[in-house]
Design a protein around this motif. Structure first.
Motif, PDB file in Angstrom:
ATOM      1  N   ARG A 275       1.114  -1.682  -0.032  1.00 55.23           N
ATOM      2  CA  ARG A 275       0.277  -0.056   0.162  1.00 55.23           C
ATOM      3  C   ARG A 275       1.145   1.534  -0.336  1.00 55.23           C
ATOM      4  N   GLN A 276       0.697   2.421  -0.183  1.00 52.98           N
ATOM      5  CA  GLN A 276       1.088   4.001  -0.393  1.00 52.98           C
ATOM      6  C   GLN A 276       2.291   3.614  -1.239  1.00 52.98           C
ATOM      7  N   ILE A 277       3.041   1.747  -1.795  1.00 49.54           N
ATOM      8  CA  ILE A 277       4.157   1.792  -2.726  1.00 49.54           C
ATOM      9  C   ILE A 277       3.582   2.011  -4.101  1.00 49.54           C
ATOM     10  N   ASP A 278       4.448   3.014  -4.917  1.00 48.42           N
ATOM     11  CA  ASP A 278       4.236   3.172  -6.244  1.00 48.42           C
ATOM     12  C   ASP A 278       5.086   3.061  -6.952  1.00 48.42           C
ATOM     13  N   PHE A 279       5.710   3.529  -8.748  1.00 50.67           N
ATOM     14  CA  PHE A 279       6.218   3.122  -8.876  1.00 50.67           C
ATOM     15  C   PHE A 279       7.392   3.970  -8.735  1.00 50.67           C
ATOM     16  N   SER A 280       8.043   5.307  -8.429  1.00 47.67           N
ATOM     17  CA  SER A 280       8.478   6.362  -8.103  1.00 47.67           C
ATOM     18  C   SER A 280       9.620   6.000  -7.270  1.00 47.67           C
ATOM     19  N   HIS A 281       8.711   5.461  -6.354  1.00 45.41           N
ATOM     20  CA  HIS A 281       9.545   4.535  -4.999  1.00 45.41           C
ATOM     21  C   HIS A 281      10.577   3.501  -5.455  1.00 45.41           C
ATOM     22  N   VAL A 282       9.604   2.792  -6.384  1.00 42.68           N
ATOM     23  CA  VAL A 282      10.512   1.442  -6.325  1.00 42.68           C
ATOM     24  C   VAL A 282      11.674   2.338  -7.896  1.00 42.68           C
ATOM     25  N   ARG A 297      20.001   6.856   1.385  1.00 43.41           N
ATOM     26  CA  ARG A 297      19.074   6.412   1.774  1.00 43.41           C
ATOM     27  C   ARG A 297      17.354   6.903   1.173  1.00 43.41           C
ATOM     28  N   VAL A 298      16.473   5.878   0.685  1.00 37.72           N
ATOM     29  CA  VAL A 298      15.236   6.513   1.082  1.00 37.72           C
ATOM     30  C   VAL A 298      14.349   5.893   1.362  1.00 37.72           C
ATOM     31  N   HIS A 299      13.156   7.347   2.079  1.00 32.63           N
ATOM     32  CA  HIS A 299      12.503   6.790   3.035  1.00 32.63           C
ATOM     33  C   HIS A 299      11.309   6.574   2.321  1.00 32.63           C
ATOM     34  N   LEU A 300      10.140   5.452   2.586  1.00 38.38           N
ATOM     35  CA  LEU A 300       9.453   4.654   1.416  1.00 38.38           C
ATOM     36  C   LEU A 300       7.528   4.983   3.092  1.00 38.38           C
ATOM     37  N   PRO A 301       6.921   4.972   2.493  1.00 39.18           N
ATOM     38  CA  PRO A 301       6.006   4.673   3.008  1.00 39.18           C
ATOM     39  C   PRO A 301       5.984   2.643   3.581  1.00 39.18           C
ATOM     40  N   ARG A 313      20.543  -1.599   1.961  1.00 41.14           N
ATOM     41  CA  ARG A 313      19.225  -2.745   3.602  1.00 41.14           C
ATOM     42  C   ARG A 313      18.135  -2.430   3.583  1.00 41.14           C
ATOM     43  N   PHE A 314      16.640  -2.884   3.067  1.00 42.93           N
ATOM     44  CA  PHE A 314      15.829  -2.756   3.282  1.00 42.93           C
ATOM     45  C   PHE A 314      14.758  -2.623   5.483  1.00 42.93           C
ATOM     46  N   ALA A 315      14.749  -2.171   5.876  1.00 37.05           N
ATOM     47  CA  ALA A 315      14.188  -1.653   6.894  1.00 37.05           C
ATOM     48  C   ALA A 315      13.099  -1.563   7.573  1.00 37.05           C
ATOM     49  N   PRO A 316      11.992  -1.625   8.492  1.00 38.05           N
ATOM     50  CA  PRO A 316      11.363  -1.121   9.309  1.00 38.05           C
ATOM     51  C   PRO A 316      11.878   0.477   9.352  1.00 38.05           C
ATOM     52  N   PRO A 317      10.947   0.872   9.639  1.00 39.16           N
ATOM     53  CA  PRO A 317      11.727   2.458   9.888  1.00 39.16           C
ATOM     54  C   PRO A 317      11.806   2.053  11.599  1.00 39.16           C
ATOM     55  N   GLY A 318      12.757   2.548  12.081  1.00 40.05           N
ATOM     56  CA  GLY A 318      13.725   3.036  13.289  1.00 40.05           C
ATOM     57  C   GLY A 318      14.317   1.902  13.586  1.00 40.05           C
ATOM     58  N   PHE A 319      14.418   0.857  12.668  1.00 38.51           N
ATOM     59  CA  PHE A 319      14.825  -0.634  13.212  1.00 38.51           C
ATOM     60  C   PHE A 319      15.837  -0.295  13.700  1.00 38.51           C
ATOM     61  N   THR A 320      17.257   0.158  12.869  1.00 39.15           N
ATOM     62  CA  THR A 320      17.846   0.251  13.258  1.00 39.15           C
ATOM     63  C   THR A 320      18.749   1.492  15.233  1.00 39.15           C
ATOM     64  N   SER A 321      17.981   1.957  15.288  1.00 32.53           N
ATOM     65  CA  SER A 321      17.625   2.846  17.100  1.00 32.53           C
ATOM     66  C   SER A 321      17.329   1.889  17.521  1.00 32.53           C
ATOM     67  N   ARG A 322      16.357  -0.174  17.395  1.00 30.52           N
ATOM     68  CA  ARG A 322      15.352  -0.275  18.150  1.00 30.52           C
ATOM     69  C   ARG A 322      17.146  -1.897  18.301  1.00 30.52           C
ATOM     70  N   THR A 323      17.925  -1.631  17.460  1.00 30.96           N
ATOM     71  CA  THR A 323      18.535  -2.997  17.413  1.00 30.96           C
ATOM     72  C   THR A 323      20.410  -2.553  18.164  1.00 30.96           C
ATOM     73  N   GLU A 324      20.227  -3.583  19.773  1.00 36.59           N
ATOM     74  CA  GLU A 324      20.881  -3.476  20.145  1.00 36.59           C
ATOM     75  C   GLU A 324      22.521  -3.629  19.822  1.00 36.59           C
ATOM     76  N   HIS A 325      23.076  -2.372  19.927  1.00 38.50           N
ATOM     77  CA  HIS A 325      24.775  -2.929  19.013  1.00 38.50           C
ATOM     78  C   HIS A 325      25.192  -3.261  20.427  1.00 38.50           C
ATOM     79  N   ASP A 326      25.441  -2.125  21.306  1.00 38.75           N
ATOM     80  CA  ASP A 326      26.360  -2.067  22.758  1.00 38.75           C
ATOM     81  C   ASP A 326      26.515  -3.042  23.066  1.00 38.75           C
TER      82      ASP A 326
END
Length: 468
Positions: A275-282, A297-301, A313-326
């Motif tokens: 939903r809300q993904i169109d030709f221009s996004h791809v 980076r590209v932000h899509l809906p 990389r394809f990820a949900p919004p905020g994926f990096t911030s909620r992943t534990e790195h330290d």
């Protein structure tokens, strides 16, 4: 007409013997005919029918009267009745889309709960033509032009897609069977009604009197094309993790028809739908892969697409911030530790030179344990931690210390892998770095009497891959 419906059901293998089928009945002609047809045909597959109805809260008293009409049908046929009352007007956004989501959620709940195995809806040949034309006008790709699918992955089936609306109404009138009229079907404020009552009649009159058939044939062709491409894509894409990663070289080198479909598949995997993904996004993602720039980076809906060096990389919004790195884990000279949030195991073995011990893992580095502990009477400072900005050491074969960040750049390590990159230290001094190996000052040599062997291996047997 019932034989035509039965043939269509069999051709698309809609039912298995003994399945429980919820018949979605609104009270309109199409759904009333669907109920009658499936009631007649149920013995062929030993189907166990029930009625499903949603009162959307849109049409006031008329909507409640529809619900009572359908409840009476359930009683007449002695069938279970699954009912839900909703307040769709209270949902933000497009009213038609909100009503559709409400229905789909109810259907999904019934299937997930094991109450039914399939939901049958009364979409007709006319609905298919209207849907395809509507999607053409909105600029849909081939996936959208497939229109209303006879059978969906979610368990919905559409037995009436080859039956026309006027045939259904004639069939019901000839048998004196009543149905309910929904006055909103004539309301021109709804896009589908404008297609049905204005656009399609005009196009039939001025361009093609058999336009409905042409649109339905187009849907069939598009559906077959998509079925072929779905099978083709399987060779590029297995079961991805939550944030799948593609090689930019691979993606940019694929034929555009394959690349676009692969991108859409990954977006659907991360987002759950298109939903809300169109030709221009791809196209933006393709441009990202083809660009000489290493980071963007590209932000899509509902999706965040990040390019880092040779990877996307394809990820949900905020994926990096909620992943534990330290992380920081004390180590013993002989121990095994699993890296947080990964399927990797770090193993340390303390070996005498004479020990005939096999390598503990697929990636091995040997350190001179006496050099490591030369200035320490009670060795206890081993630590496994993630990379930190400013870390530096001298890799074997290099003449001086360098920042690990420089080694990352040389090795084309993407940004998202760096933050959790494992490093082993001793009292703060770096001894070992993943991929780059032992520090030159502490690497074991031919005369080393005691070896600290560092091994890295994957312990998960899953065939899931971070790289596609």
């Amino acid at each position: 007409m019932l034989d035509r419906v039965a043939e269509f059901i069999a051709r698309h293998r809609m039912f298995e013997t003994g399945q429980r089928v919820g018949v979605a009945v609104s009270g309109g002609a199409d759904s009333v005919f669907l109920l009658r047809a499936l009631h007649e045909l149920a013995p062929r597959w030993n189907l166990k029918l029930s009625l499903v109805h949603i009162e959307h809260g849109i049409r006031g008293a008329a909507s409640f009267a529809d619900a009572e009409f359908v409840r009476a049908l359930a009683s007449q046929f002695a069938l279970p009745f699954h009912f839900r009352s909703a307040n769709v007007p209270a949902v933000a956004g497009n009213l038609e889309q909100a009503a559709r989501r409400t229905r789909q959620e109810f259907y999904a709940e019934l299937i997930a709960a094991g109450i039914v195995d399939r939901i049958a809806t009364g979409h007709t040949h006319n609905d298919q033509a209207e849907t395809v034309l509507y999607r053409i006008l909105r600029g849909s790709g081939l996936t959208g032009l497939s229109g209303i699918l006879p059978v969906t992955e979610e368990g919905l089936v559409r037995p009436l897609l080859e039956v026309k609306r006027h045939e259904i109404e004639t069939w019901l009138r000839e048998r004196g069977i009543e149905w309910r009229q929904d006055e909103t079907n004539c309301d021109p404020s709804y896009a589908r009604n404008r297609i049905r009552h204005q656009t399609l009649p005009l196009l039939r009159e001025t361009f093609n009197p058999r336009l409905d058939e042409a649109l339905v044939h187009l849907a069939s062709l598009a559906r077959d094309e998509e079925r072929y491409w779905t099978a083709e894509l399987d060779q590029y894409h297995l079961v991805p993790p939550e944030s799948p990663i593609l090689s930019t070289i691979q993606l940019a080198g694929l034929p555009p028809a394959v690349a676009r479909r692969l991108i859409r598949r990954l977006i659907r995997h991360v987002k759950g739908d298109l939903r809300q993904i169109d030709f221009s996004h791809v196209e933006k993602i393709l441009e990202l892969a083809r660009s000489p720039q290493g980071h963007a980076r590209v932000h899509l809906p509902g999706v965040e697409v990040i390019r880092s060096l040779d990877w996307v990389r394809f990820a949900p919004p905020g994926f990096t911030s909620r992943t534990e790195h330290d992380f920081s884990i004390p180590l013993q000279a002989s121990s095994t530790v699993e890296l947080p949030g990964s399927s990797t195991r770090i193993t340390l073995q303390l070996l005498e030179k004479s020990d005939s011990v096999r390598a503990c893992a697929t990636v091995v580095s040997d350190l001179d344990w006496r050099r490591v502990t030369a200035r320490d009477e009670a060795p206890s400072g081993l630590e496994l931690r993630n990379w930190r900005p400013g870390d530096q050491y001298r890799q074997v074969g290099r003449s001086k210390q360098e920042k690990v960040k420089v080694l990352f750049q040389e090795a084309r390590v993407p940004l998202w892998d760096r933050r959790s990159w494992p490093i082993i230290t001793y009292n703060g001094t770096i001894l070992w770095v993943r991929r780059f190996g032992a520090a030159a000052e502490f690497v074991a040599g031919p005369e080393t009497p005691v070896i600290l062997r560092v091994g890295e291996s994957v312990f998960c047997s899953s065939n899931r891959s971070d790289r596609l």
